[in-house]
Design a protein around this motif. Sequence first.
Motif, short mmCIF file in Angstrom:
data_model
loop_
_atom_site.label_atom_id
_atom_site.label_comp_id
_atom_site.label_asym_id
_atom_site.label_seq_id
_atom_site.Cartn_x
_atom_site.Cartn_y
_atom_site.Cartn_z
N ALA A 129 0.83 -1.21 0.00
CA ALA A 129 0.00 0.00 0.00
C ALA A 129 0.86 1.26 0.00
CB ALA A 129 -0.95 0.00 1.19
N GLY A 130 1.95 1.25 0.73
CA GLY A 130 2.84 2.41 0.75
C GLY A 130 3.46 2.68 -0.61
N LEU A 131 3.94 1.62 -1.24
CA LEU A 131 4.55 1.78 -2.56
C LEU A 131 3.50 2.11 -3.62
CD1 LEU A 131 7.13 -1.14 -2.36
CD2 LEU A 131 7.55 1.32 -2.09
N ILE A 132 2.33 1.50 -3.50
CA ILE A 132 1.24 1.79 -4.43
C ILE A 132 0.83 3.26 -4.31
CG2 ILE A 132 -1.21 1.36 -4.83
CD1 ILE A 132 -0.53 -1.66 -4.26
N ALA A 133 0.77 3.77 -3.08
CA ALA A 133 0.43 5.18 -2.88
C ALA A 133 1.45 6.09 -3.57
CB ALA A 133 0.34 5.50 -1.39
N LEU A 134 2.71 5.72 -3.53
CA LEU A 134 3.72 6.52 -4.24
C LEU A 134 3.44 6.53 -5.73
CD1 LEU A 134 7.01 5.46 -2.43
CD2 LEU A 134 5.86 7.68 -2.32
N ARG A 182 -6.11 10.03 -4.77
CA ARG A 182 -6.21 8.57 -4.78
C ARG A 182 -5.10 7.96 -3.93
NH1 ARG A 182 -6.43 4.37 -3.78
NH2 ARG A 182 -7.12 2.52 -4.86
N ALA A 183 -3.93 8.56 -3.96
CA ALA A 183 -2.81 8.09 -3.12
C ALA A 183 -3.16 8.21 -1.64
CB ALA A 183 -1.55 8.90 -3.44
N LEU A 184 -3.77 9.33 -1.27
CA LEU A 184 -4.17 9.51 0.13
C LEU A 184 -5.25 8.52 0.54
CD1 LEU A 184 -4.17 13.41 0.31
CD2 LEU A 184 -2.51 11.82 1.33
N THR A 185 -6.18 8.23 -0.37
CA THR A 185 -7.21 7.23 -0.09
C THR A 185 -6.58 5.87 0.19
OG1 THR A 185 -8.85 8.40 -1.40
CG2 THR A 185 -9.24 6.05 -1.03
N GLU A 186 -5.57 5.51 -0.58
CA GLU A 186 -4.86 4.24 -0.38
C GLU A 186 -4.30 4.17 1.04
OE1 GLU A 186 -3.78 0.54 -1.78
OE2 GLU A 186 -4.60 2.05 -3.12
N LEU A 187 -3.65 5.24 1.46
CA LEU A 187 -3.05 5.27 2.80
C LEU A 187 -4.11 5.30 3.90
CD1 LEU A 187 -0.09 7.71 2.12
CD2 LEU A 187 -0.02 5.21 2.32
N GLU A 188 -5.16 6.07 3.69
CA GLU A 188 -6.24 6.13 4.69
C GLU A 188 -6.89 4.76 4.87
OE1 GLU A 188 -8.62 9.17 2.92
OE2 GLU A 188 -7.47 10.79 3.85
N THR A 189 -7.06 4.04 3.78
CA THR A 189 -7.69 2.72 3.85
C THR A 189 -6.83 1.74 4.62
OG1 THR A 189 -8.84 3.09 1.77
CG2 THR A 189 -8.65 0.81 2.49
N VAL A 190 -5.54 1.72 4.34
CA VAL A 190 -4.67 0.79 5.06
C VAL A 190 -4.56 1.18 6.54
CG1 VAL A 190 -2.37 1.80 4.66
CG2 VAL A 190 -2.63 -0.67 4.79
N SER A 199 -6.86 2.56 8.28
CA SER A 199 -8.14 2.30 8.97
C SER A 199 -8.17 0.91 9.61
CB SER A 199 -9.31 2.47 8.00
OG SER A 199 -9.36 1.40 7.07
N GLY A 200 -7.23 0.06 9.24
CA GLY A 200 -7.14 -1.27 9.84
C GLY A 200 -6.28 -1.32 11.10
N GLN A 201 -5.83 -0.17 11.55
CA GLN A 201 -4.96 -0.12 12.73
C GLN A 201 -5.68 -0.66 13.96
OE1 GLN A 201 -3.53 3.81 13.73
NE2 GLN A 201 -1.75 2.97 14.80
N TRP A 202 -4.98 -1.46 14.72
CA TRP A 202 -5.54 -2.05 15.94
C TRP A 202 -5.54 -1.03 17.08
CZ3 TRP A 202 -2.66 -7.41 16.24
CH2 TRP A 202 -3.01 -8.17 15.12
N GLY A 203 -6.30 -1.32 18.12
CA GLY A 203 -6.38 -0.44 19.28
C GLY A 203 -5.04 -0.20 19.96
N MET A 218 -0.87 -1.24 16.50
CA MET A 218 -0.26 -2.10 15.49
C MET A 218 -1.00 -1.98 14.15
SD MET A 218 0.27 -6.18 15.55
CE MET A 218 0.78 -7.02 14.09
N LEU A 219 -0.23 -2.02 13.08
CA LEU A 219 -0.80 -2.09 11.75
C LEU A 219 -0.56 -3.50 11.22
CD1 LEU A 219 0.35 1.29 10.17
CD2 LEU A 219 -1.99 0.55 10.57
N PRO A 220 -1.61 -4.25 10.99
CA PRO A 220 -1.41 -5.61 10.48
C PRO A 220 -0.84 -5.60 9.06
CG PRO A 220 -3.74 -5.07 10.54
CD PRO A 220 -3.01 -3.92 11.15
N ASP A 221 -0.17 -6.69 8.69
CA ASP A 221 0.42 -6.80 7.36
C ASP A 221 -0.63 -6.79 6.27
OD1 ASP A 221 2.99 -7.00 8.32
OD2 ASP A 221 2.96 -9.18 8.40
#
Length: 87
Positions: free
Chosen positions: A49-54, A63-71, A73-77, A80-83
């Motif tokens: 997602a990071g490389l795709i956003a670039l 669209r790049a910001l949407t990619e990062l916002e989406t990934v 949004s899966g952050q745990w309480g 942690m950011l899951p793979d």
Amino acid sequence: MPHGASVAKPHEDRRALAQDARRVLSANDRGDYTVPRERLYPAQWLWDAGLIALGWATTDVSRALTELETVLSGQWGNGMLPDRKST
């Protein structure tokens, strides 16, 4: 270099590469995230997602910001950011 071989000018190679990259991003675009490869990796992956956003940022910053916002949004309480984020 073999006799008679031609070499493309660097700017021509970059232009073709950029067109191919945009084509791949568009084909793998799922609206708010981009899959690295449709059948093999159908979810959003943190590293990708990071490389795709670039890649998106070269033509569509929103669209790049949407990619990062989406990934993100899966952050745990616990922060942690899951793979992988199944969407």
